[in-house]
Design a protein around this motif. Structure first.
Motif, short mmCIF file in Angstrom:
data_model
loop_
_atom_site.label_atom_id
_atom_site.label_comp_id
_atom_site.label_asym_id
_atom_site.label_seq_id
_atom_site.Cartn_x
_atom_site.Cartn_y
_atom_site.Cartn_z
N ASN A 139 0.84 -1.19 0.00
CA ASN A 139 0.00 0.00 0.00
C ASN A 139 0.88 1.25 0.00
OD1 ASN A 139 0.01 1.32 2.95
ND2 ASN A 139 0.19 -0.91 3.16
N PRO A 140 0.40 2.36 -0.56
CA PRO A 140 1.24 3.55 -0.69
C PRO A 140 1.79 4.06 0.64
CG PRO A 140 -0.70 3.75 -2.07
CD PRO A 140 -0.90 2.52 -1.22
N PHE A 141 1.02 3.92 1.72
CA PHE A 141 1.43 4.48 3.01
C PHE A 141 2.68 3.81 3.56
CE2 PHE A 141 0.75 4.64 7.76
CZ PHE A 141 1.10 5.98 7.90
N THR A 142 2.74 2.49 3.55
CA THR A 142 3.89 1.79 4.13
C THR A 142 5.07 1.71 3.16
OG1 THR A 142 2.99 -0.36 3.46
CG2 THR A 142 2.46 0.42 5.68
N THR A 143 4.87 2.13 1.93
CA THR A 143 5.98 2.12 0.97
C THR A 143 6.48 3.53 0.67
OG1 THR A 143 4.35 2.02 -0.85
CG2 THR A 143 5.32 -0.05 -0.11
N LEU A 147 0.46 10.72 4.34
CA LEU A 147 -0.92 11.16 4.22
C LEU A 147 -1.08 12.56 4.81
CD1 LEU A 147 -2.73 7.89 5.35
CD2 LEU A 147 -2.93 8.92 3.09
N PRO A 148 -1.73 13.49 4.09
CA PRO A 148 -2.01 14.80 4.69
C PRO A 148 -3.07 14.65 5.78
CG PRO A 148 -3.15 14.59 2.59
CD PRO A 148 -2.29 13.35 2.73
N ILE A 149 -2.86 15.31 6.90
CA ILE A 149 -3.80 15.20 8.02
C ILE A 149 -4.09 16.58 8.59
CG2 ILE A 149 -3.12 12.85 8.62
CD1 ILE A 149 -1.47 14.03 10.93
N ARG A 337 -7.22 15.34 0.06
CA ARG A 337 -7.53 16.32 1.11
C ARG A 337 -7.06 15.79 2.46
NH1 ARG A 337 -13.06 15.02 -0.23
NH2 ARG A 337 -13.22 17.09 -1.15
N PRO A 338 -6.80 16.67 3.43
CA PRO A 338 -6.35 16.21 4.76
C PRO A 338 -7.35 15.28 5.42
CG PRO A 338 -5.91 18.55 4.48
CD PRO A 338 -6.76 18.14 3.31
N LEU A 362 1.07 12.35 8.05
CA LEU A 362 1.32 11.11 8.77
C LEU A 362 2.23 10.24 7.92
CD1 LEU A 362 0.61 9.38 11.29
CD2 LEU A 362 -1.27 8.41 9.95
N HIS A 363 3.36 9.82 8.52
CA HIS A 363 4.36 9.02 7.83
C HIS A 363 4.46 7.63 8.47
CE1 HIS A 363 6.35 12.54 5.76
NE2 HIS A 363 5.73 13.17 6.74
#
Length: 380
Positions: A139-143, A147-149, A337-338, A362-363
């Motif tokens: 998934n894009p997040f763990t690679t 994510l904008p928050i 969007r956040p 968020l990273h």
């Protein structure tokens, strides 16, 4: 419009079944399932229009299959969750037995327990993943894609809220969400004006969340006053369960309205469609722990797009285990969007993890390990 809606509802139900089947196809009935309770403690009391939070109970469903482990968080929210019921732990025990039995669709009997459905979905994905904390393959997040928050500003006296705003801005946030509705409305307007004098709408996006605090008969006037400050949106201006009043507000409001609590307890596809078709909100807020996990949230997304409503995802004060599960899924949706996923640092006894907030995003720091020892300790 009616035939289109009926066809969409049918296709949506098929899509949700396929989504759930993908995480169940390799399940073996020989696995062991159990659950445990864990209490999260706030670093500082969190104020909302419903009261002040100092701790939050959460639950974990644990799966063991030979040398593999799966974990999913049932993020029960006392006083808010639809499944905040006296026999909640009995239902968790039933869910564990259903998972062990090898039933084809073990979550079917738990539609009235959204947080349990979500925990089951997480635990099964966790069990089948390359490790317990990678729930979505590549998934894009763990690679590497953050994510904008939004930065969350809790209710308190004006001095405390201003301190929070200053801290979030210093941390690099360009979107803030402020809890309102507990203080004098004029004081809240004054604080928002101060922020706007320093930061234009182009520099800082401001969302507010009233948690249903505005009386219905004066809500529209308050929305007009708030709209003068060029806010992005307001969540749940009036209490849930007043669809006609909310529909009128959404039709007349100068400030976009996002439904939040309104979605809780709306469990069937037809009732979800009827709610959105009646109210026609500008946005909806998706909290997987409160609306039936990944599958329940994706159903809401399909319907929101049918009715031309926007949406974003928010955590519901889960531990880092649940937050990680939400963030990975959110990253697969192509959001820009956040999102409301900045709650991991609220607790004194959260689990150390690769999750990290930097400059309003968020990273997932893949080189930083999960606190396996702490997790293993509470699980045994």
């Amino acid at each position: 419009e009616a035939p289109v809606i009926q066809i969409t509802l049918f296709l949506t139900s098929i899509a949700i079944r396929c989504f759930r089947w993908k995480i169940y196809v390799n399940l073996r009935a020989c696995m062991k399932a159990s659950f445990l309770k864990y209490t999260l403690h706030f670093k500082r009391p969190g104020g909302t229009s419903r009261g002040v939070l100092t701790q939050k109970d959460t639950y974990f469903i644990l799966l063991e299959d030979q040398d593999r482990m799966g974990i999913g968080e049932a993020g029960l929210f006392r006083g808010l969750s639809w499944d905040d019921v006296p026999d909640y732990e009995i239902q968790l025990e039933r869910a564990c037995r259903a998972l062990e039995s090898g039933e084809t669709e073990p979550w079917n009997a738990f539609s009235a327990y959204p947080s349990i459905v979500f925990a089951m979905e997480q635990a099964l994905r966790s069990l089948e993943g390359p490790d317990p904390f990678l729930l979505f393959h590549e998934n894009p997040f763990t690679t590497g894609e953050s994510l904008p928050i939004n930065g969350l500003i809790w209710m308190g006296d004006l001095s405390y809220m201003k301190q929070q705003v200053a801290a979030k801005l210093a941390e690099g946030f360009t979107c803030l969400k402020l809890k309102i509705g507990a203080l004098d409305f004029q004081e809240e307007l004054g604080m928002l004006r101060e922020i706007r004098r320093e930061f234009s709408a182009g520099d800082l996006e401001i969302r507010v969340d009233a948690n249903g605090a505005f009386p219905s008969n004066i809500a529209l006037e308050r929305l007009k006053r708030l709209s003068e400050l060029h806010l992005h949106s307001i969540e749940q201006p009036i209490r849930a369960g007043q669809p006609d009043q909310m529909a009128e507000l959404c039709a007349r409001t100068p400030l976009p309205i996002a439904l939040d609590e309104e979605l809780i307890g709306c469990l069937e596809t037809e009732s979800k469609s009827a709610l959105l078709g009646t109210i026609r909100p500008q946005y909806i807020i998706l909290k997987p722990s409160l609306v039936g996990g990944y599958s329940g949230s994706e159903e809401w997304i399909h319907l929101a797009e049918l009715y031309e409503s926007g949406w974003w995802v928010t955590s519901a004060l889960e531990s880092n285990i649940g937050l990680n599960a939400i963030a990975q899924w959110t990253s697969t949706l192509g959001v820009d969007r956040p999102q409301g996923l900045g709650t991991g640092s609220l607790f004194t006894n959260n689990f150390d993890s690769p999750l990290e907030v930097r400059k309003g995003r968020l990273h997932y720091r893949s080189g930083k390990p999960w606190d396996i020892q702490k997790i293993y300790k509470i699980c045994t």
